[in-house]
Write a protein that holds these residues in place. Structure first.
Motif, PDB file in Angstrom:
ATOM      1  N   GLY A 205      73.379 -25.846  87.987  1.00 30.30           N
ATOM      2  CA  GLY A 205      74.453 -26.499  88.710  1.00 30.30           C
ATOM      3  C   GLY A 205      75.815 -25.876  88.480  1.00 30.30           C
ATOM      4  O   GLY A 205      76.708 -26.017  89.312  1.00 30.30           O
ATOM      5  N   LEU A 206      75.977 -25.167  87.356  1.00 26.20           N
ATOM      6  CA  LEU A 206      77.266 -24.555  87.034  1.00 26.20           C
ATOM      7  C   LEU A 206      77.268 -23.048  87.247  1.00 26.20           C
ATOM      8  O   LEU A 206      78.242 -22.496  87.758  1.00 26.20           O
ATOM      9  CB  LEU A 206      77.647 -24.855  85.578  1.00 26.20           C
ATOM     10  N   THR A 207      76.199 -22.367  86.832  1.00 25.02           N
ATOM     11  CA  THR A 207      76.197 -20.910  86.825  1.00 25.02           C
ATOM     12  C   THR A 207      75.406 -20.355  88.002  1.00 25.02           C
ATOM     13  O   THR A 207      74.475 -20.993  88.509  1.00 25.02           O
ATOM     14  CB  THR A 207      75.602 -20.379  85.514  1.00 25.02           C
ATOM     15  N   ASN A 208      75.761 -19.147  88.413  1.00 24.69           N
ATOM     16  CA  ASN A 208      75.075 -18.510  89.533  1.00 24.69           C
ATOM     17  C   ASN A 208      73.609 -18.269  89.220  1.00 24.69           C
ATOM     18  O   ASN A 208      72.738 -18.501  90.062  1.00 24.69           O
ATOM     19  CB  ASN A 208      75.753 -17.179  89.875  1.00 24.69           C
ATOM     20  N   TYR A 209      73.339 -17.778  88.011  1.00 23.18           N
ATOM     21  CA  TYR A 209      71.947 -17.556  87.616  1.00 23.18           C
ATOM     22  C   TYR A 209      71.530 -18.652  86.639  1.00 23.18           C
ATOM     23  O   TYR A 209      72.246 -18.952  85.684  1.00 23.18           O
ATOM     24  CB  TYR A 209      71.751 -16.185  86.942  1.00 23.18           C
ATOM     25  N   THR A 210      70.378 -19.231  86.888  1.00 28.45           N
ATOM     26  CA  THR A 210      69.859 -20.263  86.000  1.00 28.45           C
ATOM     27  C   THR A 210      68.371 -20.043  85.800  1.00 28.45           C
ATOM     28  O   THR A 210      67.587 -20.166  86.749  1.00 28.45           O
ATOM     29  CB  THR A 210      70.093 -21.674  86.572  1.00 28.45           C
TER      30      THR A 210
ATOM     31  N   HIS B 130      66.823 -26.308  81.142  1.00 24.36           N
ATOM     32  CA  HIS B 130      66.559 -27.121  79.952  1.00 24.36           C
ATOM     33  C   HIS B 130      67.834 -27.803  79.469  1.00 24.36           C
ATOM     34  O   HIS B 130      67.854 -29.025  79.260  1.00 24.36           O
ATOM     35  CB  HIS B 130      65.988 -26.224  78.852  1.00 24.36           C
ATOM     36  N   TYR B 131      68.914 -27.050  79.305  1.00 24.69           N
ATOM     37  CA  TYR B 131      70.159 -27.634  78.816  1.00 24.69           C
ATOM     38  C   TYR B 131      70.740 -28.636  79.818  1.00 24.69           C
ATOM     39  O   TYR B 131      71.301 -29.660  79.422  1.00 24.69           O
ATOM     40  CB  TYR B 131      71.170 -26.541  78.497  1.00 24.69           C
ATOM     41  N   ALA B 132      70.625 -28.335  81.114  1.00 31.61           N
ATOM     42  CA  ALA B 132      71.168 -29.247  82.111  1.00 31.61           C
ATOM     43  C   ALA B 132      70.433 -30.587  82.114  1.00 31.61           C
ATOM     44  O   ALA B 132      71.004 -31.615  82.495  1.00 31.61           O
ATOM     45  CB  ALA B 132      71.097 -28.618  83.500  1.00 31.61           C
ATOM     46  N   ALA B 133      69.185 -30.588  81.691  1.00 37.82           N
ATOM     47  CA  ALA B 133      68.435 -31.842  81.557  1.00 37.82           C
ATOM     48  C   ALA B 133      68.657 -32.479  80.197  1.00 37.82           C
ATOM     49  O   ALA B 133      68.770 -33.713  80.080  1.00 37.82           O
ATOM     50  CB  ALA B 133      66.946 -31.579  81.774  1.00 37.82           C
ATOM     51  N   LEU B 134      68.743 -31.663  79.147  1.00 38.16           N
ATOM     52  CA  LEU B 134      68.821 -32.170  77.780  1.00 38.16           C
ATOM     53  C   LEU B 134      70.165 -32.820  77.464  1.00 38.16           C
ATOM     54  O   LEU B 134      70.211 -33.890  76.841  1.00 38.16           O
ATOM     55  CB  LEU B 134      68.558 -31.025  76.796  1.00 38.16           C
ATOM     56  N   LEU B 135      71.274 -32.181  77.846  1.00 31.06           N
ATOM     57  CA  LEU B 135      72.577 -32.660  77.388  1.00 31.06           C
ATOM     58  C   LEU B 135      72.927 -34.047  77.905  1.00 31.06           C
ATOM     59  O   LEU B 135      73.407 -34.887  77.132  1.00 31.06           O
ATOM     60  CB  LEU B 135      73.663 -31.637  77.749  1.00 31.06           C
ATOM     61  N   PRO B 136      72.704 -34.368  79.191  1.00 27.92           N
ATOM     62  CA  PRO B 136      72.937 -35.761  79.603  1.00 27.92           C
ATOM     63  C   PRO B 136      72.034 -36.750  78.858  1.00 27.92           C
ATOM     64  O   PRO B 136      72.442 -37.890  78.600  1.00 27.92           O
ATOM     65  CB  PRO B 136      72.627 -35.743  81.105  1.00 27.92           C
ATOM     66  N   ALA B 137      70.823 -36.307  78.496  1.00 25.05           N
ATOM     67  CA  ALA B 137      69.932 -37.180  77.725  1.00 25.05           C
ATOM     68  C   ALA B 137      70.478 -37.403  76.320  1.00 25.05           C
ATOM     69  O   ALA B 137      70.325 -38.496  75.754  1.00 25.05           O
ATOM     70  CB  ALA B 137      68.528 -36.576  77.661  1.00 25.05           C
TER      71      ALA B 137
END
Length: 406
Positions: free
Chosen positions: A22-27, A33-40
């Motif tokens: 959602g933030l970076t061009n390449y994911t 993993h981090y985009a799911a983990l950090l909100p959790a």
């Protein structure tokens, strides 16, 4: 009212990464993993500050689920690799010095934590170091152009420095922990905590998203390869296995979904096509990097997905395939072993075994009912890899290594 996880005061974590969905061009896998983990982690009672150091621009108008984006560093122009690594490490250090953190969680890739003081509560998330990546690919320093060798040496040294100076290590698989020990030697206190994926979001996207452009039409069987076009991801073996498969299934299509590798070292699409019989080359489609939810719809539409890595630290993409319920072929002897069982929930073959890979694909196309049964078994076992249970286990594991904070 129950106390937040970590005690009466909420823990505060600083997390830094080079990719974030959602933030970076390449994911890739670590970014999802981090985009799911950090909100959790936020839902588990942790205050999370995020630093993103990425190539290209960033999309900052994204709902981060309570995560605070406190610093960014964009690599633009022709900045040298060494200068970029040093700059990024300093950005992380400045962010760390602005406030008190109970934990600093960073992958070892690009050595974002190499400039932190020894007193920092640094927890390195062992994902894949440059040294390990080159070892898997079969590269030595001499294989790199002379102008690049200094950057390779510096990155290797900085990543090793970060690992050995960490207060604790969290490996993404038992295989990753073992390989890191072989490469580095004595390690700080460590634990294995699995990666996570947004199980619910993946399942929704698999049924509601559009297919990627150039996805082949028609009812002929489609074999999907997921991964960068790099030797370590097994792309040469994947295309070679397809070349054998079309001898028995001449209408089968091959779709390659992944960014191309460095053209100086890795095979490009034209060279890969040379491995395929001329009569079947028109049935090979390269999608390139598929950044959005279209990838999950592609997985759902495929007859079989293969992830034939020569070695894999964990394999988030294979976990996403299992979540969607598509027949899967992976390789044995690496991170897949932590969540895959041959003949029960997937098909597993030895890495670099083109014949075995082709046979596994052939069996799935010939007996789709049995393959779909294994895929349904796999889909029933993925809830423990959802973000919330992984976040709770991560906090508990780190507290066990460093002592309860807060």
């Amino acid at each position: 009212m129950t106390e937040p996880l970590g005690g009466p005061r909420r823990q505060r974590w600083l997390v830094a990464t080079t990719e974030y969905a959602g933030l970076t061009n390449y994911t890739g896998g670590i970014g999802r993993h981090y985009a799911a983990l950090l909100p959790a982690l936020v839902r588990a009672g942790v205050d999370v500050d995020l630093v993103v150091c990425a190539d290209g621009g960033l999309s900052t108008d994204v709902d981060l689920g309570g995560v605070r984006l406190v610093a960014t560093a964009e690599t633009l122009g022709r900045s040298s690799r060494v200068r970029t690594m040093i700059r990024n490490a300093r950005v992380v250090r400045r962010a760390y010095r602005r406030r008190r953190y109970d934990r600093v969680l960073l992958p070892e890739w690009s050595a974002l934590g190499s400039a932190l003081p020894r007193s920092a509560p640094l927890v390195t998330n062992l994902a894949t170091s440059l040294r390990l990546s080159n070892r898997i690919s079969g590269f030595t320093l001499r294989d790199f152009p002379a102008a690049d060798r200094f950057a390779v040496v510096v990155q290797d040294a900085l990543e090793t420095r970060q690992i050995t100076r960490s207060a604790a290590l969290v490996a993404i698989s038992t295989a990753m922990l073992a390989r890191t020990h072989d490469l580095v030697g004595d390690l700080p206190p460590f634990v294995v905590v699995r990666n996570c994926i947004d199980v619910a979001a993946v399942r929704i996207a698999a049924t509601t998203s559009a297919l990627p452009e150039r996805w082949p039409s028609g009812s002929a069987p489609t074999v999907l390869f997921l991964g960068r076009l790099e030797r370590r991801k097994g792309v040469v073996e994947a295309v070679s296995a397809y070349a054998r498969l079309v001898q028995d299934a001449p209408d089968a299509r091959l779709v390659l979904a992944g960014a191309s590798g460095d053209g100086r070292f890795e095979p490009q699409v034209a060279a890969l096509l040379d491995l395929v019989p001329a009569s079947a080359r028109g049935q090979v489609v390269w999608l390139g990097h598929v950044p959005g939810d279209e990838l999950f719809r592609a997985v759902a539409s495929a007859s079989v997905v293969m992830c034939p890595s020569r070695w894999e630290g964990f394999g988030n993409v294979a976990l996403e395939v299992r979540t969607i319920g598509t027949p899967l072929v992976v390789t044995s002897g690496s991170g897949y072993d932590d969540f895959c069982t041959d003949g029960v929930d997937c098909s597993m073959v030895r890495p670099c075994d083109v014949g075995a890979l082709a046979e596994a694909l052939r069996e799935i196309l010939q007996d789709p009912v049995a393959a779909r049964h294994r895929a349904s078994v796999a889909a029933q076992t993925v809830d423990r890899y959802a973000p919330d249970p992984v976040a709770r286990d991560l906090v508990a594991a780190v507290d066990g290594l460093l002592g309860r904070a807060g």
